[in-house]
Design an enzyme around this catalytic site. Sequence first.
Site, mmCIF file in Angstrom:
data_model
loop_
_atom_site.group_PDB
_atom_site.id
_atom_site.type_symbol
_atom_site.label_atom_id
_atom_site.label_comp_id
_atom_site.label_asym_id
_atom_site.label_seq_id
_atom_site.Cartn_x
_atom_site.Cartn_y
_atom_site.Cartn_z
ATOM 1 N N LYS A 22 -4.365 -7.386 -4.285
ATOM 2 C CA LYS A 22 -3.079 -6.442 -4.717
ATOM 3 C C LYS A 22 -2.576 -5.264 -3.970
ATOM 4 O O LYS A 22 -1.690 -5.274 -3.479
ATOM 5 C CB LYS A 22 -3.233 -5.983 -6.099
ATOM 6 C CG LYS A 22 -1.924 -5.175 -6.441
ATOM 7 C CD LYS A 22 -1.950 -4.863 -7.840
ATOM 8 C CE LYS A 22 -2.642 -3.537 -8.310
ATOM 9 N NZ LYS A 22 -2.308 -2.185 -7.819
ATOM 10 N N ASN A 23 -3.898 -4.566 -3.641
ATOM 11 C CA ASN A 23 -3.565 -3.141 -2.947
ATOM 12 C C ASN A 23 -3.330 -3.103 -1.410
ATOM 13 O O ASN A 23 -3.389 -2.148 -0.830
ATOM 14 C CB ASN A 23 -4.457 -2.239 -3.348
ATOM 15 C CG ASN A 23 -4.380 -1.859 -4.888
ATOM 16 O OD1 ASN A 23 -3.290 -2.029 -5.577
ATOM 17 N ND2 ASN A 23 -5.325 -1.207 -5.432
ATOM 18 N N CYS A 116 0.498 2.810 -13.101
ATOM 19 C CA CYS A 116 -0.435 3.122 -14.204
ATOM 20 C C CYS A 116 -0.468 4.600 -14.595
ATOM 21 O O CYS A 116 -0.660 5.506 -13.564
ATOM 22 C CB CYS A 116 -1.857 2.751 -13.939
ATOM 23 S SG CYS A 116 -2.234 1.168 -13.824
ATOM 24 N N ARG A 121 -0.060 12.011 -10.771
ATOM 25 C CA ARG A 121 0.283 11.150 -9.545
ATOM 26 C C ARG A 121 1.401 11.741 -8.725
ATOM 27 O O ARG A 121 2.392 10.906 -8.501
ATOM 28 C CB ARG A 121 0.206 9.676 -9.883
ATOM 29 C CG ARG A 121 -1.024 9.133 -10.670
ATOM 30 C CD ARG A 121 -0.935 7.764 -10.729
ATOM 31 N NE ARG A 121 -1.229 6.932 -9.538
ATOM 32 C CZ ARG A 121 -1.399 5.482 -9.578
ATOM 33 N NH1 ARG A 121 -0.944 4.645 -10.596
ATOM 34 N NH2 ARG A 121 -1.898 4.962 -8.537
ATOM 35 N N ASP A 305 -11.233 2.289 -9.138
ATOM 36 C CA ASP A 305 -10.461 1.014 -9.608
ATOM 37 C C ASP A 305 -11.485 0.199 -10.439
ATOM 38 O O ASP A 305 -11.340 -0.759 -11.180
ATOM 39 C CB ASP A 305 -9.755 0.029 -8.543
ATOM 40 C CG ASP A 305 -8.396 0.928 -8.343
ATOM 41 O OD1 ASP A 305 -7.867 0.680 -7.112
ATOM 42 O OD2 ASP A 305 -8.292 2.038 -8.933
ATOM 43 N N ARG A 397 -0.145 -7.114 -13.933
ATOM 44 C CA ARG A 397 0.319 -6.738 -12.814
ATOM 45 C C ARG A 397 -0.805 -6.894 -11.345
ATOM 46 O O ARG A 397 -0.244 -6.693 -10.335
ATOM 47 C CB ARG A 397 0.463 -5.219 -12.951
ATOM 48 C CG ARG A 397 1.732 -4.615 -13.970
ATOM 49 C CD ARG A 397 1.984 -3.424 -14.021
ATOM 50 N NE ARG A 397 1.916 -2.779 -12.641
ATOM 51 C CZ ARG A 397 1.363 -1.383 -12.500
ATOM 52 N NH1 ARG A 397 0.663 -1.087 -13.292
ATOM 53 N NH2 ARG A 397 1.491 -1.306 -11.142
HETATM 54 C C1 EPZ Z 1 -4.051 3.390 -4.366
HETATM 55 O O1 EPZ Z 1 -3.326 4.433 -5.343
HETATM 56 C C2 EPZ Z 1 -4.114 2.160 -5.332
HETATM 57 N N1 EPZ Z 1 -2.957 1.641 -5.662
HETATM 58 C C3 EPZ Z 1 -4.907 2.611 -6.625
HETATM 59 O O2 EPZ Z 1 -5.137 1.372 -7.373
HETATM 60 C C4 EPZ Z 1 -6.177 3.354 -6.488
HETATM 61 O O3 EPZ Z 1 -6.900 3.619 -7.746
HETATM 62 C C5 EPZ Z 1 -6.062 4.673 -5.522
HETATM 63 O O4 EPZ Z 1 -5.146 4.245 -4.481
HETATM 64 C C6 EPZ Z 1 -7.441 5.160 -5.147
HETATM 65 O O5 EPZ Z 1 -8.098 4.253 -4.438
HETATM 66 C C7 EPZ Z 1 -2.456 0.974 -4.697
HETATM 67 O O6 EPZ Z 1 -2.689 0.711 -3.616
HETATM 68 C C8 EPZ Z 1 -1.048 0.350 -4.886
HETATM 69 P P1 EPZ Z 1 -4.112 8.186 -3.706
HETATM 70 P P2 EPZ Z 1 -2.522 5.751 -4.849
HETATM 71 O O7 EPZ Z 1 -2.880 8.426 -3.222
HETATM 72 O O8 EPZ Z 1 -2.028 5.470 -3.162
HETATM 73 C C9 EPZ Z 1 -3.516 12.466 -5.676
HETATM 74 C C10 EPZ Z 1 -5.150 -0.172 -9.248
HETATM 75 O O9 EPZ Z 1 -5.999 -0.077 -10.343
HETATM 76 N N2 EPZ Z 1 -2.352 12.473 -4.840
HETATM 77 O O10 EPZ Z 1 -5.347 7.679 -3.018
HETATM 78 O O11 EPZ Z 1 -1.499 6.453 -5.654
HETATM 79 C C11 EPZ Z 1 -3.193 11.436 -6.792
HETATM 80 O O12 EPZ Z 1 -2.744 11.818 -7.876
HETATM 81 C C12 EPZ Z 1 -4.379 1.195 -8.479
HETATM 82 O O13 EPZ Z 1 -5.004 -1.055 -8.448
HETATM 83 C C13 EPZ Z 1 -1.761 13.800 -5.033
HETATM 84 O O14 EPZ Z 1 -2.261 14.741 -5.381
HETATM 85 O O15 EPZ Z 1 -3.703 6.557 -4.672
HETATM 86 C C14 EPZ Z 1 -4.759 11.135 -6.918
HETATM 87 O O16 EPZ Z 1 -5.283 11.901 -8.087
HETATM 88 C C15 EPZ Z 1 -4.577 2.190 -9.454
HETATM 89 N N3 EPZ Z 1 -0.294 13.690 -4.104
HETATM 90 C C16 EPZ Z 1 -5.358 10.821 -5.808
HETATM 91 O O17 EPZ Z 1 -4.736 11.934 -4.911
HETATM 92 C C17 EPZ Z 1 0.052 12.822 -3.345
HETATM 93 O O18 EPZ Z 1 0.911 12.604 -2.765
HETATM 94 C C18 EPZ Z 1 -5.483 9.798 -5.135
HETATM 95 O O19 EPZ Z 1 -4.256 8.950 -4.926
HETATM 96 C C19 EPZ Z 1 -0.695 11.639 -3.404
HETATM 97 C C20 EPZ Z 1 -2.003 11.388 -4.194
#
Ligand code: EPZ
Length: 429
Positions: A22-23, A116, A121, A305, A397
């Site tokens: 998915k990701n 989620c 986020r 995840d 999803r």
């Molecule tokens: C991706 O989410 C994945 N989703 C998530 O999988 C996964 O948990 C995550 O990466 C971490 O591996 C998809 O790929 C669609 P991040 P993403 O930006 O991109 C903070 C699942 O279950 N952050 O690496 O949202 C954020 O709040 C999903 O399949 C900021 O503060 O993850 C978090 O605490 C859930 N500001 C951390 O960084 C920003 O602008 C990691 O977020 C962006 C992120």
Amino acid sequence: MELFKVNGHKNLCGEVSLHGAKNSALPVLCACLLVKGESIIHNCPNLSDVRATLKILENLGCTVARQGNTVTVNAAQVSGFAIDEAMMRTMRSSILFLGALLSRTGNANIYLPGGCDIGTRPVDLHLKAIKNLGVSVEENGSCISCTTGGIKGAKIILPFASVGATENIMIAAAVSKGKTIIINAAREPEICDLAEFLNKCGAKIYGAGEGTIEIEGVKVLKPCEHRIIPDRILASTYMSACAATGGEIVINDIKATHLSPVFPVFNEMGCRLYLNGASLKVIAPKRLRRVKTIKTMPYPAFPTDSQPMVTAALCVAKGTSVIKENIFENRFGYVSELNRFGADVEVNDTLAVINGVKKLKGANVFAGDLRGGAALIVAALAAEGTSTIRSIYHIDRGYASIEQELEKLGADIKRINDEEAKEKELKSS
Ligand code: EPZ
């Protein structure tokens, strides 16, 4: 509304194959908007998030089609640069259209994404990065309006190796003027898969997976064919279900390197793992052993995840395990439902203490998010008696027909219509 009905406490046994990740599928589909022609994406999982992404592409003027696990996206014509709030809120990855729309049209009118409910986020890193790339950004509540006279290469240092921000910068800078360098970029396998797709289309992206990514902007991308990598999180879900039920299964179409962050944890639980090319055999012990400490961190460390499903398995381990969630501040929301099975998990902020119990009992629970929902399936499969899991739209999803795949492993799990279930219950009572 549908629910899963599970009769648990059966050792899983048999073979399953992984569907596409998915990701990886979601960012690759967003990136198809950059290509003035037809992209062919193989091993594209039929998930509700993928269907929502294809809907957004259609609304932007693309023609999309699916044949089995192959999706074609023709973005020769793009007729708009606005995505409505409802579509943006269906999932987190809708934010990746920001980079794609700006690069393709010079404009983007979007809203804060959904996804989620596992933390606040924010998207501050995404917006800060595109400002560095010469984009003017206007935020008005949840509405984000952006415009640019053309993406210009820049050096971007990410304070946190955000997966989404790294992907958005890659998508925005692939077709641009000059060079972009991303310092402290995310290193997840999905980042490498996106880079591979874009490079097949003629982009010049170097260093994906190594923490520093260099992108030499090109003028145009040409159509290509690409196969999405297998879903490593789905693999860890099957491994957790096998571990929790004392099973013996084979998972096909894996990429072993992608699973190296979870292998030590399953070994410590007492599972025996046998790799044979793209197949992994998992043999669970009669009783799992506890795992001293698990810390979720960016790749190549233990993935956040996989945390909920592994937590569910450790509920029936011998001894006490501790999990520290370092990525999302609210990713133990599912624990209160897990404890309805008779589990003994204490949560203090981002720390969970799992006191293993001899057995779980069937329960009626609600999924609150994607992986939390998967954890409830793992618990229901391990539990004695019947369980029902509602709000399974969260699970759909990220998992394609998970109940049918688990049935191949001998699980007694059915997808039933809630109304029918209620009528049956009333009749039987
Ligand atoms: C991706 O989410 C994945 N989703 C998530 O999988 C996964 O948990 C995550 O990466 C971490 O591996 C998809 O790929 C669609 P991040 P993403 O930006 O991109 C903070 C699942 O279950 N952050 O690496 O949202 C954020 O709040 C999903 O399949 C900021 O503060 O993850 C978090 O605490 C859930 N500001 C951390 O960084 C920003 O602008 C990691 O977020 C962006 C992120």
